[in-house]
Motif scaffolding. Structure first.
Motif, PDB file in Angstrom:
ATOM      1  N   MET A   1       1.011  -1.323  -0.007  1.00  0.00           N
ATOM      2  CA  MET A   1      -0.188   0.146   0.088  1.00  0.00           C
ATOM      3  C   MET A   1       0.862   1.243  -0.162  1.00  0.00           C
ATOM      4  SD  MET A   1      -3.607   0.540   0.314  1.00  0.00           S
ATOM      5  CE  MET A   1      -4.078  -0.762   1.177  1.00  0.00           C
ATOM      6  N   ILE A   2       0.517   2.244  -0.854  1.00  0.00           N
ATOM      7  CA  ILE A   2       1.291   3.636  -0.824  1.00  0.00           C
ATOM      8  C   ILE A   2       0.426   4.698  -0.317  1.00  0.00           C
ATOM      9  CG2 ILE A   2       2.931   2.836  -2.455  1.00  0.00           C
ATOM     10  CD1 ILE A   2       1.578   4.570  -4.475  1.00  0.00           C
ATOM     11  N   ILE A   3       0.778   5.646   0.235  1.00  0.00           N
ATOM     12  CA  ILE A   3      -0.085   6.829   0.661  1.00  0.00           C
ATOM     13  C   ILE A   3       0.504   7.966  -0.131  1.00  0.00           C
ATOM     14  CG2 ILE A   3      -0.512   8.216   2.684  1.00  0.00           C
ATOM     15  CD1 ILE A   3       0.304   4.773   3.272  1.00  0.00           C
ATOM     16  N   VAL A   4      -0.022   8.460  -1.036  1.00  0.00           N
ATOM     17  CA  VAL A   4       0.455   9.558  -1.806  1.00  0.00           C
ATOM     18  C   VAL A   4       0.192  10.751  -1.108  1.00  0.00           C
ATOM     19  CG1 VAL A   4       0.398  10.713  -3.940  1.00  0.00           C
ATOM     20  CG2 VAL A   4       0.065   8.139  -3.759  1.00  0.00           C
ATOM     21  N   MET A   5       1.099  11.749  -0.814  1.00  0.00           N
ATOM     22  CA  MET A   5       0.860  13.072   0.013  1.00  0.00           C
ATOM     23  C   MET A   5       0.406  13.969  -1.164  1.00  0.00           C
ATOM     24  SD  MET A   5       1.220  11.969   2.967  1.00  0.00           S
ATOM     25  CE  MET A   5       1.233  13.524   4.001  1.00  0.00           C
ATOM     26  N   LYS A   6      -0.170  15.002  -0.701  1.00  0.00           N
ATOM     27  CA  LYS A   6      -0.597  16.455  -1.419  1.00  0.00           C
ATOM     28  C   LYS A   6       0.756  16.664  -1.925  1.00  0.00           C
ATOM     29  CE  LYS A   6      -4.977  16.897   0.297  1.00  0.00           C
ATOM     30  NZ  LYS A   6      -6.200  17.650   1.343  1.00  0.00           N
ATOM     31  N   PRO A   7       0.889  17.199  -3.308  1.00  0.00           N
ATOM     32  CA  PRO A   7       2.010  17.903  -3.766  1.00  0.00           C
ATOM     33  C   PRO A   7       2.219  19.259  -3.331  1.00  0.00           C
ATOM     34  CG  PRO A   7       0.328  18.049  -5.463  1.00  0.00           C
ATOM     35  CD  PRO A   7      -0.193  17.287  -4.465  1.00  0.00           C
ATOM     36  N   HIS A   9       0.207  20.835  -0.427  1.00  0.00           N
ATOM     37  CA  HIS A   9      -0.224  21.263   0.981  1.00  0.00           C
ATOM     38  C   HIS A   9       0.270  20.335   2.011  1.00  0.00           C
ATOM     39  CE1 HIS A   9      -3.055  24.008  -1.139  1.00  0.00           C
ATOM     40  NE2 HIS A   9      -3.452  22.865  -1.989  1.00  0.00           N
ATOM     41  N   GLN A  10       1.310  19.767   1.690  1.00  0.00           N
ATOM     42  CA  GLN A  10       1.878  18.749   2.634  1.00  0.00           C
ATOM     43  C   GLN A  10       3.135  19.503   3.526  1.00  0.00           C
ATOM     44  OE1 GLN A  10       3.695  15.420   0.724  1.00  0.00           O
ATOM     45  NE2 GLN A  10       5.494  16.552   0.194  1.00  0.00           N
ATOM     46  N   SER A  11       3.101  18.751   4.668  1.00  0.00           N
ATOM     47  CA  SER A  11       4.466  19.602   5.711  1.00  0.00           C
ATOM     48  C   SER A  11       5.195  18.271   6.103  1.00  0.00           C
ATOM     49  CB  SER A  11       3.897  20.408   6.612  1.00  0.00           C
ATOM     50  OG  SER A  11       3.218  19.574   7.684  1.00  0.00           O
ATOM     51  N   ASP A  12       6.299  18.426   6.587  1.00  0.00           N
ATOM     52  CA  ASP A  12       7.177  17.401   7.406  1.00  0.00           C
ATOM     53  C   ASP A  12       6.371  16.931   8.458  1.00  0.00           C
ATOM     54  OD1 ASP A  12       9.059  17.765   5.691  1.00  0.00           O
ATOM     55  OD2 ASP A  12      10.569  18.815   6.944  1.00  0.00           O
ATOM     56  N   GLU A  13       5.664  17.753   9.088  1.00  0.00           N
ATOM     57  CA  GLU A  13       4.705  17.440  10.435  1.00  0.00           C
ATOM     58  C   GLU A  13       3.814  16.317   9.707  1.00  0.00           C
ATOM     59  OE1 GLU A  13       1.894  19.186  13.844  1.00  0.00           O
ATOM     60  OE2 GLU A  13       3.117  20.581  12.784  1.00  0.00           O
ATOM     61  N   ASP A  14       2.975  16.492   8.548  1.00  0.00           N
ATOM     62  CA  ASP A  14       1.976  15.866   8.198  1.00  0.00           C
ATOM     63  C   ASP A  14       2.615  14.424   7.737  1.00  0.00           C
ATOM     64  OD1 ASP A  14       0.182  18.012   8.002  1.00  0.00           O
ATOM     65  OD2 ASP A  14       0.427  18.395   5.991  1.00  0.00           O
ATOM     66  N   ILE A  15       3.778  14.347   7.229  1.00  0.00           N
ATOM     67  CA  ILE A  15       4.497  13.273   6.949  1.00  0.00           C
ATOM     68  C   ILE A  15       4.786  12.379   8.190  1.00  0.00           C
ATOM     69  CG2 ILE A  15       6.590  12.101   5.808  1.00  0.00           C
ATOM     70  CD1 ILE A  15       6.593  14.740   3.867  1.00  0.00           C
ATOM     71  N   GLN A  16       5.388  12.902   9.171  1.00  0.00           N
ATOM     72  CA  GLN A  16       5.774  12.328  10.340  1.00  0.00           C
ATOM     73  C   GLN A  16       4.274  11.668  11.212  1.00  0.00           C
ATOM     74  OE1 GLN A  16       7.697  15.235  12.669  1.00  0.00           O
ATOM     75  NE2 GLN A  16       9.489  15.416  10.837  1.00  0.00           N
ATOM     76  N   ARG A  17       3.244  12.615  11.057  1.00  0.00           N
ATOM     77  CA  ARG A  17       2.005  12.129  11.573  1.00  0.00           C
ATOM     78  C   ARG A  17       1.746  10.564  10.998  1.00  0.00           C
ATOM     79  NH1 ARG A  17      -0.605  16.252  10.421  1.00  0.00           N
ATOM     80  NH2 ARG A  17      -0.169  17.454  12.635  1.00  0.00           N
ATOM     81  N   VAL A  18       1.718  10.721   9.678  1.00  0.00           N
ATOM     82  CA  VAL A  18       1.333   9.517   8.777  1.00  0.00           C
ATOM     83  C   VAL A  18       2.167   8.350   9.305  1.00  0.00           C
ATOM     84  CG1 VAL A  18       0.992   8.640   6.644  1.00  0.00           C
ATOM     85  CG2 VAL A  18       0.095  10.726   7.289  1.00  0.00           C
ATOM     86  N   THR A  19       3.443   8.693   9.247  1.00  0.00           N
ATOM     87  CA  THR A  19       4.536   7.641   9.465  1.00  0.00           C
ATOM     88  C   THR A  19       4.364   6.995  10.921  1.00  0.00           C
ATOM     89  OG1 THR A  19       6.055   8.761   8.025  1.00  0.00           O
ATOM     90  CG2 THR A  19       7.003   7.328   9.397  1.00  0.00           C
ATOM     91  N   PHE A  57      -6.171  12.035   7.129  1.00  0.00           N
ATOM     92  CA  PHE A  57      -5.122  12.594   7.817  1.00  0.00           C
ATOM     93  C   PHE A  57      -4.811  13.675   7.031  1.00  0.00           C
ATOM     94  CE2 PHE A  57      -4.867   9.139  10.457  1.00  0.00           C
ATOM     95  CZ  PHE A  57      -3.905   9.170  11.484  1.00  0.00           C
ATOM     96  N   PRO A  58      -4.474  14.715   7.437  1.00  0.00           N
ATOM     97  CA  PRO A  58      -3.901  16.155   6.796  1.00  0.00           C
ATOM     98  C   PRO A  58      -2.721  15.700   5.712  1.00  0.00           C
ATOM     99  CG  PRO A  58      -4.087  16.626   9.322  1.00  0.00           C
ATOM    100  CD  PRO A  58      -4.407  15.185   9.135  1.00  0.00           C
ATOM    101  N   GLY A  59      -2.716  16.293   4.710  1.00  0.00           N
ATOM    102  CA  GLY A  59      -1.800  16.128   3.857  1.00  0.00           C
ATOM    103  C   GLY A  59      -1.707  14.987   2.911  1.00  0.00           C
ATOM    104  N   VAL A  60      -2.608  13.947   3.061  1.00  0.00           N
ATOM    105  CA  VAL A  60      -3.001  12.828   2.350  1.00  0.00           C
ATOM    106  C   VAL A  60      -3.937  13.244   1.107  1.00  0.00           C
ATOM    107  CG1 VAL A  60      -3.740  10.269   2.642  1.00  0.00           C
ATOM    108  CG2 VAL A  60      -2.508  11.143   4.277  1.00  0.00           C
TER     109      VAL A  60
END
Length: 338
Positions: A1-7, A9-19, A57-60
């Motif tokens: 499964m892959i989670i594609v983040m918005k090109p 409207h994402q932030s490092d915080e969004d990525i860390q939250r999902v991770t 989740f924000p940014g997804v």
């Protein structure tokens, strides 16, 4: 499964939250940052994301299942080509890299002679086996660490990057010390403990296709390495075993464009082991470049009739130099360089 983040409207915080959430759910997480967007790979039980969706989740942007059995090696996970940089020489970009040298390291003088000859043609990589997997237990098995030392000396004199084969995980520290690219040979493509071992180090791996391996099995072998954290993998089509006996193996030239469609990993061609005949090496090397290969691996020996390993498939230095000129012209025609 892959989670594609918005090109945008994402932030490092969004990525860390999902991770963090994926890791809490028991997934192994791999992050791939492209030029336009970030993709997060989640390796594990995909049914968990059905009951605990993460697309809110924000940014997804979206969650996409990877249907292929190989995940990290798939273009679904990473659409852009992987660029494997070996001390400034890049596989997967516009350049077609040449790897050349003897099948096995026989003595110091021979390796140094061939290294200088290869360097003069414009090649950037020197190949040579210090540990040799041989069908017969009575055949020359290589010089071991002494051979690695000769390869390292050749690198010091010429600046060539060294490619050499690893056969056993116990030799990994020595190979790591002397080489720039670790080669996993065809006979070890499904030696999963060895693949796991090289997956834990940070050095490029040249993975050869097994003698009877399908494309899917080939990519799953790469997946073993990538799942341990090492994503610097160069695939090598070196011929497969078919009913034909006129050549040693059958070079699957169609594997080059097919792998380009399926994976982001670079692919090179080894016409020497594919055919076992020096007279066939040149036309198949040309075909490899024309088909889109990111590199060519060719055996070169000054005195092939005296070679301790695979002499009949080796080109003499003058013939190799002539072939290099041909390949450079073909590369330009297909929009590449050498």
């Amino acid at each position: 499964m892959i989670i594609v983040m918005k090109p945008t409207h994402q932030s490092d915080e969004d990525i860390q939250r999902v991770t963090r959430r994926l890791e809490q759910m028991g997934y192994r997480v791999h992050i791939s940052k492209g030029t336009e967007r970030t993709v997060i790979g989640a390796i594990g039980d995909e049914t968990l994301l059905q009951s605990q969706p993460i697309d809110g989740f924000p940014g997804v942007e979206r969650v996409v299942p990877i249907l292929k059995p190989y995940k990290l090696a798939s273009r679904d996970f990473q659409p852009e080509n992987s660029l494997i940089d070996v001390k400034g020489a890049v596989f997967g970009g516009t350049a077609v890299q040449m790897i050349a040298g003897p099948c096995s390291v026989e003595d110091r003088g021979m390796v140094l002679e061939l290294a200088h000859a290869v360097k003069e043609t414009g090649a950037k990589f020197l190949r040579g086996g210090a540990f040799k997997p041989r069908t017969s237990p009575y055949a020359f098995q290589g010089l071991g660490e002494e051979g690695l030392e000769y390869l390292a000396e050749a690198r010091e004199q010429t600046g060539l990057r060294v490619v050499t084969e690893l056969m056993d995980a116990q030799d990994l520290p020595a190979v790591m010390k002397y080489t720039d690219v670790i080669q996993i040979g065809a006979r070890n493509m499904q030696n999963f403990r060895l693949l796991t071992a090289v997956g834990k180090v940070r050095k490029p791996v040249l993975l050869k296709r097994g003698l009877s391996a399908t494309i899917t099995e080939f990519l799953l072998a790469a997946e073993y390495i990538m799942s341990e954290g090492n994503r610097e993998i160069i695939l090598c089509e070196r011929g497969i075993r078919t009913f034909e006996t006129s050549t040693r193996n059958t070079l699957d030239i169609s594997a080059v464009p097919l792998l380009k469609e399926l994976t982001h990993l670079p692919i090179i061609v080894d016409p020497s082991h594919a055919t076992g005949k020096w007279s066939l090496v040149e036309p198949l090397a040309r075909a490899g470049v024309a088909a889109g290969a990111d590199g060519i691996m060719i055996e070169v020996h000054a005195r092939p009739e005296m070679a301790l390993c695979d002499g009949p498939q080796a080109l003499k230095p003058k013939r190799f130099a002539s072939l290099m000129q041909d390949l450079k012209q073909i590369a330009r025609v297909v929009g590449r360089e050498m």
